[in-house]
Design a protein around this motif. Structure first.
Motif, mmCIF file in Angstrom:
data_model
loop_
_atom_site.group_PDB
_atom_site.id
_atom_site.type_symbol
_atom_site.label_atom_id
_atom_site.label_comp_id
_atom_site.label_asym_id
_atom_site.label_seq_id
_atom_site.Cartn_x
_atom_site.Cartn_y
_atom_site.Cartn_z
ATOM 1 N N THR A 94 0.816 -1.223 0.000
ATOM 2 C CA THR A 94 0.000 0.000 0.000
ATOM 3 C C THR A 94 0.844 1.265 0.000
ATOM 4 O O THR A 94 0.289 2.369 0.013
ATOM 5 C CB THR A 94 -0.931 0.020 1.232
ATOM 6 O OG1 THR A 94 -0.133 -0.098 2.430
ATOM 7 C CG2 THR A 94 -1.928 -1.119 1.182
ATOM 8 N N SER A 95 2.175 1.127 -0.003
ATOM 9 C CA SER A 95 2.997 2.340 0.022
ATOM 10 C C SER A 95 3.835 2.473 -1.236
ATOM 11 O O SER A 95 3.381 3.000 -2.252
ATOM 12 C CB SER A 95 3.877 2.360 1.278
ATOM 13 O OG SER A 95 4.736 1.233 1.316
ATOM 14 N N HIS A 96 5.042 1.956 -1.226
ATOM 15 C CA HIS A 96 5.984 2.208 -2.325
ATOM 16 C C HIS A 96 5.716 1.363 -3.568
ATOM 17 O O HIS A 96 5.860 1.841 -4.700
ATOM 18 C CB HIS A 96 7.407 1.938 -1.822
ATOM 19 C CG HIS A 96 8.477 2.268 -2.808
ATOM 20 N ND1 HIS A 96 8.783 3.559 -3.196
ATOM 21 C CD2 HIS A 96 9.327 1.463 -3.514
ATOM 22 C CE1 HIS A 96 9.762 3.540 -4.081
ATOM 23 N NE2 HIS A 96 10.112 2.280 -4.289
ATOM 24 N N LEU A 97 5.324 0.117 -3.382
ATOM 25 C CA LEU A 97 5.222 -0.814 -4.504
ATOM 26 C C LEU A 97 4.197 -0.426 -5.569
ATOM 27 O O LEU A 97 4.484 -0.537 -6.769
ATOM 28 C CB LEU A 97 4.931 -2.222 -3.980
ATOM 29 C CG LEU A 97 4.923 -3.354 -5.016
ATOM 30 C CD1 LEU A 97 6.270 -3.461 -5.720
ATOM 31 C CD2 LEU A 97 4.573 -4.684 -4.350
ATOM 32 N N VAL A 146 17.817 -19.347 -1.469
ATOM 33 C CA VAL A 146 17.310 -18.000 -1.768
ATOM 34 C C VAL A 146 18.469 -17.046 -2.011
ATOM 35 O O VAL A 146 19.424 -16.989 -1.228
ATOM 36 C CB VAL A 146 16.430 -17.468 -0.613
ATOM 37 C CG1 VAL A 146 15.936 -16.054 -0.916
ATOM 38 C CG2 VAL A 146 15.252 -18.396 -0.363
ATOM 39 N N GLU A 147 18.376 -16.305 -3.110
ATOM 40 C CA GLU A 147 19.357 -15.254 -3.421
ATOM 41 C C GLU A 147 18.790 -13.924 -2.960
ATOM 42 O O GLU A 147 17.593 -13.667 -3.115
ATOM 43 C CB GLU A 147 19.638 -15.228 -4.916
ATOM 44 C CG GLU A 147 20.653 -14.174 -5.335
ATOM 45 C CD GLU A 147 20.936 -14.237 -6.820
ATOM 46 O OE1 GLU A 147 21.741 -15.083 -7.230
ATOM 47 O OE2 GLU A 147 20.333 -13.448 -7.565
ATOM 48 N N SER A 148 19.630 -13.067 -2.414
ATOM 49 C CA SER A 148 19.113 -11.797 -1.907
ATOM 50 C C SER A 148 20.020 -10.628 -2.271
ATOM 51 O O SER A 148 21.233 -10.779 -2.423
ATOM 52 C CB SER A 148 18.955 -11.852 -0.379
ATOM 53 O OG SER A 148 20.220 -11.895 0.261
ATOM 54 N N ILE A 149 19.374 -9.467 -2.421
ATOM 55 C CA ILE A 149 20.073 -8.192 -2.544
ATOM 56 C C ILE A 149 19.624 -7.368 -1.344
ATOM 57 O O ILE A 149 18.417 -7.158 -1.147
ATOM 58 C CB ILE A 149 19.688 -7.461 -3.848
ATOM 59 C CG1 ILE A 149 20.055 -8.304 -5.068
ATOM 60 C CG2 ILE A 149 20.360 -6.093 -3.915
ATOM 61 C CD1 ILE A 149 19.481 -7.756 -6.377
ATOM 62 N N ASN A 150 20.564 -6.920 -0.523
ATOM 63 C CA ASN A 150 20.215 -6.179 0.688
ATOM 64 C C ASN A 150 20.417 -4.682 0.464
ATOM 65 O O ASN A 150 21.458 -4.255 -0.054
ATOM 66 C CB ASN A 150 21.058 -6.668 1.864
ATOM 67 C CG ASN A 150 20.786 -8.133 2.172
ATOM 68 O OD1 ASN A 150 19.638 -8.552 2.224
ATOM 69 N ND2 ASN A 150 21.841 -8.907 2.364
ATOM 70 N N VAL A 151 19.404 -3.909 0.841
ATOM 71 C CA VAL A 151 19.424 -2.461 0.648
ATOM 72 C C VAL A 151 19.063 -1.791 1.975
ATOM 73 O O VAL A 151 18.014 -2.082 2.552
ATOM 74 C CB VAL A 151 18.420 -2.022 -0.438
ATOM 75 C CG1 VAL A 151 18.479 -0.516 -0.643
ATOM 76 C CG2 VAL A 151 18.676 -2.755 -1.754
ATOM 77 N N GLU A 278 14.878 -2.139 -7.611
ATOM 78 C CA GLU A 278 16.062 -1.726 -6.852
ATOM 79 C C GLU A 278 16.418 -0.276 -7.157
ATOM 80 O O GLU A 278 16.764 0.500 -6.255
ATOM 81 C CB GLU A 278 17.235 -2.642 -7.173
ATOM 82 C CG GLU A 278 18.468 -2.354 -6.329
ATOM 83 C CD GLU A 278 19.645 -3.255 -6.655
ATOM 84 O OE1 GLU A 278 20.670 -3.150 -5.964
ATOM 85 O OE2 GLU A 278 19.541 -4.071 -7.602
ATOM 86 N N ALA A 279 16.296 0.117 -8.422
ATOM 87 C CA ALA A 279 16.597 1.504 -8.812
ATOM 88 C C ALA A 279 15.619 2.478 -8.147
ATOM 89 O O ALA A 279 15.982 3.608 -7.807
ATOM 90 C CB ALA A 279 16.536 1.643 -10.331
ATOM 91 N N SER A 280 14.365 2.044 -7.940
ATOM 92 C CA SER A 280 13.364 2.919 -7.315
ATOM 93 C C SER A 280 13.693 3.209 -5.859
ATOM 94 O O SER A 280 13.194 4.178 -5.280
ATOM 95 C CB SER A 280 11.975 2.277 -7.417
ATOM 96 O OG SER A 280 11.808 1.244 -6.452
ATOM 97 N N LEU A 281 14.545 2.372 -5.243
ATOM 98 C CA LEU A 281 14.921 2.576 -3.843
ATOM 99 C C LEU A 281 16.091 3.540 -3.689
ATOM 100 O O LEU A 281 16.368 4.016 -2.590
ATOM 101 C CB LEU A 281 15.309 1.231 -3.209
ATOM 102 C CG LEU A 281 14.245 0.136 -3.189
ATOM 103 C CD1 LEU A 281 14.839 -1.148 -2.620
ATOM 104 C CD2 LEU A 281 13.018 0.560 -2.393
#
Length: 289
Positions: A94-97, A146-151, A278-281
């Motif tokens: 309900t927020s960023h997505l 599971v592969e992850s990208i941490n931000v 990821e770019a949106s963050l």
């Protein structure tokens, strides 16, 4: 069908972009396969036999289907078609997505998406079970499947318009003495970060409400229930609702994890959306000093 439309092998070959002998061989092979004559010659033109006329509607449908398959395959290659399944934290739904998804779909009319919000534990289960293409979660400590990208996302202190915190450039635990505090749930990593920051400053936390979601905290602040420390991603969505914010010090990053199944080969569309998200963050990402 090209021969029927053109009335000659030569014209059909030119239409198909192949040689006349190759076209003749195809006709001969097809006639043997069907075991009846496909074409008659009349007034210098090749016309379909009665048997071929009976097959013509079916041939036309097959050709249209093949053309459609070709177009869809091009769309898939160009990431213009497909189905993305995204699991996310409830607040993100309900927020960023929504804004990110809307912009992503603008130029991809053939793409469909399923968005399923749930708690981090459930999102991890879905990734391990390869039920979703991509997940947005927090508190992820790693898993071999599971592969992850941490931000790391910046966090801010949020308060209602008119609060005296608005006079400050940054907010510290000392500035929140006497304030009703809306705190994260006690089992979250972010709660422990906040608790340590207040403890190090020798300031007691005065919790009024405990919530799991930053969006819920923002709603409560807008309604005058207190102040909170939340992800800047969520805070910006409430600016027009009377929510003010200031950077909080010491810096308490909210760690997001962008996850996907390792064993399930991702589609080109999935990889493109992960990169897009990821770019949106980036505008909210905590930079290392």
């Amino acid at each position: 069908m090209a021969v029927i439309l053109n009335g000659s092998v030569t014209a059909a070959a030119a239409d198909l972009g192949i040689s006349q002998p190759a076209t003749s061989r195809l006709l001969s092979d097809l006639s043997k396969e069907f075991d009846f004559q496909l074409l008659d010659k009349r007034d210098g033109r090749l016309i379909p036999t009665q048997e071929t006329r009976l097959l013509q509607p079916d041939i036309q449908r097959v050709l249209e289907l093949m053309s459609q398959i070709s177009e869809v395959s091009k769309d898939i290659t160009n990431r213009q078609a497909g189905h993305l399944r995204v699991a996310c934290l409830p607040g993100f739904a309900t927020s960023h997505l929504p804004g990110v998804v809307s912009k992503f779909l603008e130029k991809r009319p053939g793409v469909r998406m399923t968005i399923e919000p749930d708690r981090p534990e459930r999102i991890l289960e879905w990734m391990i079970g390869e039920q979703y293409d991509f997940g947005i979660t927090d508190g992820f400590t790693g898993h071999p499947a599971v592969e992850s990208i941490n931000v790391d996302i910046r966090t801010v202190c949020v308060f209602p318009t008119g609060d005296d915190l608005g006079k400050l450039e940054t907010v510290t635990p000392q500035d929140l003495v006497g304030k009703d505090f809306i705190q994260p749930h006690r089992d979250s990593d972010f709660y422990h970060q906040i608790s340590k920051a207040f403890s190090d400053a020798h300031v007691p936390i005065q919790p009024r409400v405990e919530v799991r979601q930053f969006t819920a905290a923002c709603e409560l602040v807008c309604n005058g229930a207190g102040v909170a420390i939340v992800s800047e991603l969520d805070a910006v969505k409430y600016r027009e609702s009377g929510l003010c914010s200031r950077p909080f010090y010491p810096s308490l990053p909210h760690s997001l994890s962008l996850v996907r199944p390792i064993l399930k080969k991702p589609s080109l569309l999935t990889l493109e959306f992960i990169e897009y998200f990821e770019a949106s963050l980036s505008p909210y990402q905590l930079t290392k000093d």
